[in-house]
Design a protein around this motif. Structure first.
Motif, PDB file in Angstrom:
ATOM      1  N   ALA A  55       0.990  -1.331   0.024  1.00  0.00           N
ATOM      2  CA  ALA A  55      -0.085   0.096   0.276  1.00  0.00           C
ATOM      3  C   ALA A  55       0.869   1.674   0.233  1.00  0.00           C
ATOM      4  O   ALA A  55       2.148   0.807   0.509  1.00  0.00           O
ATOM      5  N   ILE A  56      -0.301   2.799  -0.643  1.00  0.00           N
ATOM      6  CA  ILE A  56       1.024   4.017  -0.589  1.00  0.00           C
ATOM      7  C   ILE A  56       0.085   4.621   0.622  1.00  0.00           C
ATOM      8  O   ILE A  56      -1.160   4.800   0.435  1.00  0.00           O
TER       9      ILE A  56
ATOM     10  N   TYR B 229      -0.433   8.301   1.201  1.00  0.00           N
ATOM     11  CA  TYR B 229       0.189   9.755   0.757  1.00  0.00           C
ATOM     12  C   TYR B 229      -0.728  10.318   1.562  1.00  0.00           C
ATOM     13  O   TYR B 229      -1.272  10.956   1.933  1.00  0.00           O
TER      14      TYR B 229
ATOM     15  N   ALA C  17      -3.596   9.977  -6.616  1.00  0.00           N
ATOM     16  CA  ALA C  17      -3.382   9.044  -5.247  1.00  0.00           C
ATOM     17  C   ALA C  17      -4.502   7.724  -6.316  1.00  0.00           C
ATOM     18  O   ALA C  17      -4.322   6.115  -6.716  1.00  0.00           O
TER      19      ALA C  17
ATOM     20  N   PHE D 176      -2.340   6.408  -8.264  1.00  0.00           N
ATOM     21  CA  PHE D 176      -0.934   5.101  -7.780  1.00  0.00           C
ATOM     22  C   PHE D 176      -2.124   3.751  -7.892  1.00  0.00           C
ATOM     23  O   PHE D 176      -1.453   2.848  -8.311  1.00  0.00           O
TER      24      PHE D 176
ATOM     25  N   TYR E 212      -1.310  -0.121  -6.623  1.00  0.00           N
ATOM     26  CA  TYR E 212      -1.365   0.498  -5.188  1.00  0.00           C
ATOM     27  C   TYR E 212      -2.833   0.684  -4.551  1.00  0.00           C
ATOM     28  O   TYR E 212      -2.983   1.462  -4.807  1.00  0.00           O
ATOM     29  N   TYR E 213      -3.033  -0.128  -3.421  1.00  0.00           N
ATOM     30  CA  TYR E 213      -3.882   0.761  -2.524  1.00  0.00           C
ATOM     31  C   TYR E 213      -3.683   1.886  -1.947  1.00  0.00           C
ATOM     32  O   TYR E 213      -2.505   2.009  -0.946  1.00  0.00           O
ATOM     33  N   THR E 214      -4.317   2.939  -1.747  1.00  0.00           N
ATOM     34  CA  THR E 214      -3.798   4.159  -1.203  1.00  0.00           C
ATOM     35  C   THR E 214      -4.637   4.825  -0.067  1.00  0.00           C
ATOM     36  O   THR E 214      -5.727   5.056  -0.647  1.00  0.00           O
TER      37      THR E 214
ATOM     38  N   SER F 157       5.394   5.237   1.266  1.00  0.00           N
ATOM     39  CA  SER F 157       4.932   6.577   1.715  1.00  0.00           C
ATOM     40  C   SER F 157       5.230   7.741   0.338  1.00  0.00           C
ATOM     41  O   SER F 157       6.580   7.791   0.255  1.00  0.00           O
TER      42      SER F 157
END
Length: 247
Positions: free
Chosen positions: A47-48, A50, A65, A68, A73-75, A131
């Motif tokens: 995951a990201i 943000y 987001a 991403f 990527y789950y954000t 991150s």
């Protein structure tokens, strides 16, 4: 400092338009925007986090987001300003950016929100966390890239308010996007940051984009060709970094 205190350039720029794909949720009482992978690529358990600029959760941040998420990527974008971002806070004739930040949005105020977002990711089964931090958010991406704080890979764009000791404490790979014209992260700060990163021996990358100024990766004028190109290139810089070091 590895970057200077914020200034007028941190709050200038263009607000973008577009349909967003995520949703707003409450995470331990704090607002957050989340978006799941929307394409054929899904990076499992990854995951990201943000961490946004001074406008917190707004269209520009949501659209990035979403990008991403489109890259697998789950954000999550936590509202690190708790409803009092620059766009919403009352600004009288005596308003000043730095005192406002120091009195209401210091680490003691911001970090509980970041902690809540990380707890949410852990509860959802995400074990590999990268991150991204834009301007204000860069300080916290770097703080959480220290050992044991929950982030293993970082990407920051035109950082502000980062202390050298914070940068020196990171333990994971860090990618940095910088603008040619930037009084907050000028050439001497870039060079000092590079020196620190060489000394601590973590993988790092610093990309400098000509023809643009502070904030270009989030709030550029998309009708200006070099700003649009640089914003897109900076985003792909982040994606490539996470694809290499996080997945």
């Amino acid at each position: 400092m590895a970057s200077n205190a914020p200034g007028q350039c941190c709050i200038e720029g263009v607000k973008h338009e577009g349909a967003t794909k995520g949703s707003m949720i409450k995470v331990r009482g704090f607002d957050a925007y989340i978006v799941a992978p929307t394409g054929s690529i899904v990076h499992k358990n990854t995951a990201i986090l943000y961490l946004p600029d001074y406008y917190s959760i707004y269209t520009n941040a949501q659209l990035i987001a979403d990008q991403f998420a489109a890259n697998g990527y789950y954000t999550i974008v936590p509202d690190v300003f708790c409803g009092d971002d620059f766009g919403k806070t009352p600004k009288g004739p005596d308003f000043a950016l730095v005192p406002w930040l120091q009195s209401k949005h210091a680490p003691k105020d911001v970090e509980p929100v970041v902690d809540a977002a990380l707890q949410h990711l852990a509860e959802e089964g995400y074990t590999k966390i990268g991150s991204v931090g834009y301007c204000f958010g860069a300080k916290y991406t770097i703080r959480y890239l220290a050992k044991g704080r929950g982030v293993s890979v970082g990407y920051v764009a035109h950082p502000s308010f980062v202390d050298e000791d914070e940068l020196r404490a990171i333990t994971g790979p860090l990618s940095i996007t910088a603008a040619e014209t930037d009084e907050i992260f000028p050439s001497e700060k870039r060079q000092k940051s590079e020196k620190i990163l060489r000394e601590i021996k973590v993988p790092f990358q610093i990309n400098l984009y000509s023809g643009v100024s502070h904030g270009f990766s989030v709030r550029p004028d998309l009708s200006v060709r070099i700003e649009k190109f640089s914003k897109e290139a900076a985003f792909f810089q982040a994606v490539q970094w996470f694809n290499e070091y996080l997945v």
